[in-house]
Scaffold this motif. Structure first.
Motif, PDB file in Angstrom:
ATOM      1  N   PRO A 473       0.812  -1.228   0.000  1.00 16.71           N
ATOM      2  CA  PRO A 473       0.000   0.000   0.000  1.00 16.71           C
ATOM      3  C   PRO A 473       0.839   1.268   0.000  1.00 16.71           C
ATOM      4  O   PRO A 473       0.360   2.340  -0.372  1.00 16.71           O
ATOM      5  CB  PRO A 473      -0.811  -0.127   1.304  1.00 16.71           C
ATOM      6  CG  PRO A 473      -0.876  -1.594   1.563  1.00 16.71           C
ATOM      7  CD  PRO A 473       0.449  -2.128   1.086  1.00 16.71           C
ATOM      8  N   ALA A 474       2.121   1.139   0.394  1.00 14.36           N
ATOM      9  CA  ALA A 474       2.991   2.318   0.407  1.00 14.36           C
ATOM     10  C   ALA A 474       3.376   2.755  -1.000  1.00 14.36           C
ATOM     11  O   ALA A 474       3.858   3.868  -1.210  1.00 14.36           O
ATOM     12  CB  ALA A 474       4.255   2.038   1.221  1.00 14.36           C
ATOM     13  N   GLY A 475       3.179   1.853  -1.980  1.00 19.15           N
ATOM     14  CA  GLY A 475       3.420   2.226  -3.375  1.00 19.15           C
ATOM     15  C   GLY A 475       4.883   2.276  -3.751  1.00 19.15           C
ATOM     16  O   GLY A 475       5.643   1.335  -3.509  1.00 19.15           O
ATOM     17  N   GLN A 476       5.300   3.395  -4.318  1.00 19.56           N
ATOM     18  CA  GLN A 476       6.613   3.501  -4.945  1.00 19.56           C
ATOM     19  C   GLN A 476       7.676   3.886  -3.919  1.00 19.56           C
ATOM     20  O   GLN A 476       7.944   5.057  -3.676  1.00 19.56           O
ATOM     21  CB  GLN A 476       6.560   4.512  -6.090  1.00 19.56           C
ATOM     22  CG  GLN A 476       5.603   4.096  -7.194  1.00 19.56           C
ATOM     23  CD  GLN A 476       5.521   5.120  -8.313  1.00 19.56           C
ATOM     24  OE1 GLN A 476       5.725   6.295  -8.092  1.00 19.56           O
ATOM     25  NE2 GLN A 476       5.204   4.667  -9.510  1.00 19.56           N
ATOM     26  N   THR A 477       8.293   2.865  -3.330  1.00 15.81           N
ATOM     27  CA  THR A 477       9.408   3.073  -2.402  1.00 15.81           C
ATOM     28  C   THR A 477      10.579   2.223  -2.866  1.00 15.81           C
ATOM     29  O   THR A 477      10.413   1.216  -3.569  1.00 15.81           O
ATOM     30  CB  THR A 477       9.019   2.677  -0.969  1.00 15.81           C
ATOM     31  OG1 THR A 477       8.810   1.246  -0.921  1.00 15.81           O
ATOM     32  CG2 THR A 477       7.752   3.397  -0.520  1.00 15.81           C
TER      33      THR A 477
END
Length: 522
Positions: A473-477
């Motif tokens: 859910p944090a996406g683009q890391t």
């Protein structure tokens, strides 16, 4: 060079070029998602691209290539280079005229046809009108890529695969630049993408056309359309057009049905299908395209044994590659969309919905792959009628399954319907081919499938465990990127190792072939 070695190297070259073009396509889709998301403008663009893209398959990649390559190969083999070049020029002249007429008619009739395939858009103010406008803007793309298909067929017969397979990079680059540089300057931003499509099609043709001179082919429009070879190509194309039409109508039916679902449904299906087509374009299409010239040569020589040997080899490659790829897509659906797409207008909900659709599409990769290798056998034997009938029944399976499944599962049900229709298509093609050619000798293929499935299951366990280390859910890391990269790399190594442990000889043989060594016993 042995036939298997030639096929493997040709497929490898095609796969490399297609990988580069698909990576560019992935970047393109990420840019589109960031700028336009999954909604009003994106739905209109993807629907508008349906008609020219549909006709591209009719006149170009499907029917034209399937009819032209076997005939051109036979003329070159039996009558010499000069006559083969003459036939190519006559086909060039005929194609120029036909595609110019089709493009003009398509632009004129778009206001009548688009409402039929996008009926659900009529309930949203201005959406149907925008779709018509975008369709008209993009129709000239059909003209350029249809000519490119003929050029590609000639180059493939001469053993040149790389540049034509790489040419979609130009389309993707044009669309990316159009979105980045011009969308903000236009009254209707999504129109920039339509102009990018047309420019990209022109650049694709311009990239491949000059290569013909290397093989002494100079395409000048000819008008000797009564040439026996040209007549044969035309006759083979007609049922081929119908067959491809039926297949592509599957896509149109899916998009038509999705237009009645919640806004964004068509975009969810498009984005998920694009990721589904990533391994399909790299591996499945490359193998099918590489095997067609070889099958055509064996068909001309009436060498049934060699034809079936190439068929079994192509099917083996398909199973070896698509089984782990399908498992990977199923497991990595949410991480892929989260990492690559979740930015700008593409939110968490869009990630979830597109991931669900991709999971429904994923098993179909195996069945699509098998079909793409079985169909060229019919084409090589200049039998384009049989796949037409099978495609017709496949269309009915897709339409009925889609209507039933969309009621409870929405766009995910439509994706699952396409997977079920792909399974039906593969089984029907195999059954009919066996009736026409007799026993195909597929028992070793069955055991290869069992072993490869076991290796793919072991790979899936490794990938699943590694993906749990990410925070999607944090996406683009950076962490998510490293986790996904590690999962894919570790999964691939695990699959190859398990294949070796389970005694999948083809893995060893492929390594030898690609190192330019002849495998023992071949």
């Amino acid at each position: 060079m042995s036939e298997k070695k030639h096929l493997t190297l040709a497929a490898a070259v095609l796969a490399l070029a297609t990988l580069l073009s698909r990576c560019a396509g992935l970047i393109r889709d990420v840019v589109i998602a960031a700028f336009f998301g999954a909604g009003y403008g994106a739905d209109a663009f993807f629907m508008a691209f349906t008609l020219p893209n549909l006709l591209r398959r009719f006149f170009a990649e499907g029917s034209l290539t399937a009819a032209f390559v076997p005939t051109f190969s036979a003329v070159r083999q039996q009558q010499g280079e000069a006559q083969a070049h003459h036939v190519a020029c006559q086909c060039w002249g005929l194609l120029l005229l036909v595609m110019a007429l089709v493009t003009a008619v398509g632009i004129l009739l778009a206001p009548l046809v688009v409402p039929l395939v996008a009926a659900g858009f009529g309930t949203v103010a201005g959406k149907l009108e925008l779709t018509v406008r975008l369709t008209q803007l993009m129709f000239p793309y059909l003209f350029f890529v249809s000519l490119l298909a003929l050029v590609t067929g000639i180059l493939n017969v001469y053993g040149h695969y790389f540049v034509p397979a790489l040419s979609p990079v130009m389309l993707n680059a044009a669309m990316i630049l159009a979105a980045l540089l011009f969308s903000s300057r236009m009254a209707v931003p999504i129109e920039a993408l339509a102009w990018g499509v047309v420019v990209g099609g022109l650049l694709q043709l311009g990239m491949s056309l000059p290569l013909l001179r290397r093989y002494g082919v100079r395409l000048r429009p000819g008008w000797d359309w009564r040439n026996p070879a040209v007549v044969r190509i035309t006759r083979l194309m007609l049922p081929g057009v119908v067959g491809v039409a039926i297949y592509q109508i599957n896509v149109v039916v899916t998009r038509l049905l999705s237009s009645f679902l919640a806004e964004g449904s068509l975009s969810y299906l498009y984005y998920s299908q694009r990721l589904f087509e990533f391994p399909q374009g790299i591996f499945v299409v490359s193998i099918a395209q590489a095997v067609l010239p070889s099958l055509s040569r064996h068909a001309v020589a009436d060498d049934r044994s060699a034809l079936l040997d190439d068929l079994r080899y192509g099917l083996s490659l398909i199973l070896l590659i698509t089984l782990p790829a399908a498992a990977g897509l199923l497991l990595c659906a949410k991480p892929l969309f989260s990492l690559l797409f979740m930015q700008g207008a593409f939110d968490v909900r869009a990630v979830h919905q597109t991931a669900l659709a991709l999971m429904a599409y994923a098993p179909g990769l195996v069945f699509v792959g098998l079909s793409r290798v079985l169909v060229p056998v019919f084409y090589a034997r200049q039998n384009t009628r049989t796949p037409v009938w099978i495609s017709f029944w496949t269309l009915l399976v897709n339409a009925i399954a889609g209507l039933l499944l969309m009621r409870g599962y929405g766009h995910v049900g439509l994706a699952l319907a396409l997977t079920l229709s792909a399974l039906f298509n593969a089984l029907a093609l195999g059954w009919v081919l066996r009736r026409q050619l007799g026993p195909l000798g597929l028992r070793p293929l069955f055991w290869l499938g069992v072993k490869a499935s076991g290796a793919a299951a072991g790979m899936a366990c490794v990938v699943f465990w590694l993906l749990q280390q990410g925070d999607w859910p944090a996406g683009q890391t950076w962490r998510n990127g490293l986790v996904l990269l590690g999962a894919v790399g570790s999964g691939g190594l695990a699959y190859l190792l398990l294949c070796r442990l389970l005694g999948v000889a083809l893995v060893r043989d492929l390594g030898m072939l690609l190192r330019r060594r002849r495998p023992a016993g071949r």
